[in-house]
Design an enzyme around this catalytic site. Structure first.
Site, PDB file in Angstrom:
ATOM      1  NE  ARG A 183      -0.176   9.267  28.796  1.00 10.74           N
ATOM      2  CZ  ARG A 183      -0.285   8.763  29.999  1.00 10.74           C
ATOM      3  NH1 ARG A 183      -1.393   8.169  30.389  1.00 10.74           N
ATOM      4  NH2 ARG A 183       0.729   8.827  30.846  1.00 10.74           N
ATOM      5  CB  CYS A 207      18.565  23.796  16.911  1.00  4.18           C
ATOM      6  SG  CYS A 207      19.041  24.931  18.261  1.00  4.18           S
ATOM      7  CB  THR A 251      15.276  14.795  28.614  1.00  5.20           C
ATOM      8  OG1 THR A 251      15.409  14.414  29.983  1.00  5.20           O
ATOM      9  CG2 THR A 251      15.644  13.609  27.727  1.00  5.20           C
ATOM     10  NE  ARG A 299      -3.836  -2.138  -0.145  1.00  2.64           N
ATOM     11  CZ  ARG A 299      -3.733  -3.412  -0.532  1.00  2.64           C
ATOM     12  NH1 ARG A 299      -2.573  -3.867  -0.976  1.00  2.64           N
ATOM     13  NH2 ARG A 299      -4.765  -4.224  -0.472  1.00  2.64           N
ATOM     14  N   GLY A 339       3.462   7.943  25.769  1.00  6.25           N
ATOM     15  CA  GLY A 339       2.316   8.347  24.962  1.00  6.25           C
ATOM     16  C   GLY A 339       2.663   8.702  23.537  1.00  6.25           C
ATOM     17  CB  CYS A 381       0.485  14.056  30.761  1.00  4.29           C
ATOM     18  SG  CYS A 381       1.279  12.449  30.851  1.00  4.29           S
ATOM     19  CG  ASP A 421      10.764   5.031  28.693  1.00  3.92           C
ATOM     20  OD1 ASP A 421      10.894   5.049  29.929  1.00  3.92           O
ATOM     21  OD2 ASP A 421       9.867   5.658  28.096  1.00  3.92           O
ATOM     22  CB  CYS A 448      16.124  28.469  17.463  1.00  7.96           C
ATOM     23  SG  CYS A 448      17.795  28.353  16.790  1.00  7.96           S
TER      24      CYS A 448
END
Length: 255
Positions: free
Chosen positions: A70, A170, A131, A11, A38, A186, A59, A173
């Protein structure tokens, strides 16, 4: 590419802009995804399903019940399991041809210095300002395109920072390192699940365009030099021009 791969990716191959050469580029590409939450969850699944040959996912966290609203790469049975291991299992069942390297550790300067130069594209799927700044610096130094997104409450943002483009800004900026925002994770403020999924999918889309060379195709463009603001209440997308800051602490003087 063999016949089974032609069928799996048919596809995409039916698209006028998507040649077998484009798919071969994906099969030989390496994407570094920092964060398996998420944003990273849907991004990883679309990168794997599209046939990006090598994925490295970073992670340090484990799957929590609150993530499952989520973070669709994980399941209830994997609560307590390292997120990168959970993601690796899902991606293996989705597309066993993809090589997935799982790094269950935090993204620090040493890790980024080792892995960013090995990647063809980096996806920042984290939620910490410091980070994000580290990732941006590492990508600028290694000249590796960075696809960055965020989502909080009903508001999403996305941009591509491509150091290969001579006038491209970047991350610093737009978001100076010495001007950290208020706490916006969150876990404190909440997030609309479909919005964070949408932003992760958009990250995958930007990464795939870069890896397959679609950013060079007529009528196509990446989000480099633009900041996309997504309103999850109305699904309106506002596009802002993103310009290089001549006084940027990271990229000033590198025109």
């Amino acid at each position: 590419m063999d016949d089974t791969q032609r069928l799996r990716y048919s596809r995409h191959l039916l698209l006028d802009e998507w040649s077998e050469d484009a798919q071969d580029r994906l099969l030989g590409a390496h994407a570094l995804v920092i964060g398996a939450g998420g944003l990273g969850a849907p991004a990883l699944m679309y990168l794997a399903s599209a046939g990006v040959g090598r994925l490295t996912v970073v992670d340090h966290d484990t799957v929590d019940l609150t993530n499952l609203q989520r973070q669709i790469v994980h399941t209830t049975e994997r609560v307590g399991e390292p997120k990168v291991v959970s993601a690796q299992r899902t991606l293996a069942s989705l597309n066993p041809e993809v090589q997935v390297q799982a790094l269950a550790q935090a993204a620090d300067e040493a890790l980024l210095a080792q892995w960013v130069p090995q990647a063809d594209v980096v996806l920042d799927c984290t939620d910490r300002f410091d980070t994000r700044q580290m990732i941006n610096r590492a990508c600028r130094q290694a000249r590796v395109p960075l696809v960055s997104a965020s989502a909080i409450r009903f508001d999403g943002q996305l941009s591509v920072f491509d150091p290969r483009l001579p006038t491209a800004p970047c991350y610093a900026c737009l978001f100076p390192p010495d001007q950290p925002p208020e706490e916006t994770r969150c876990a404190m403020l909440g997030v609309f699940a479909p919005l964070v999924g949408m932003m992760g999918v958009m990250q995958a889309g930007e990464a795939l365009k870069l890896l397959a060379g679609l950013d060079q195709a007529p009528g196509h463009d990446t989000a480099a030099g633009r900041l996309l603001l997504v309103d999850g209440r109305t699904w309106q997308i506002t596009t802002l021009k993103a310009r290089r800051d001549p006084a940027c602490a990271v990229c000033a003087g590198r025109l």
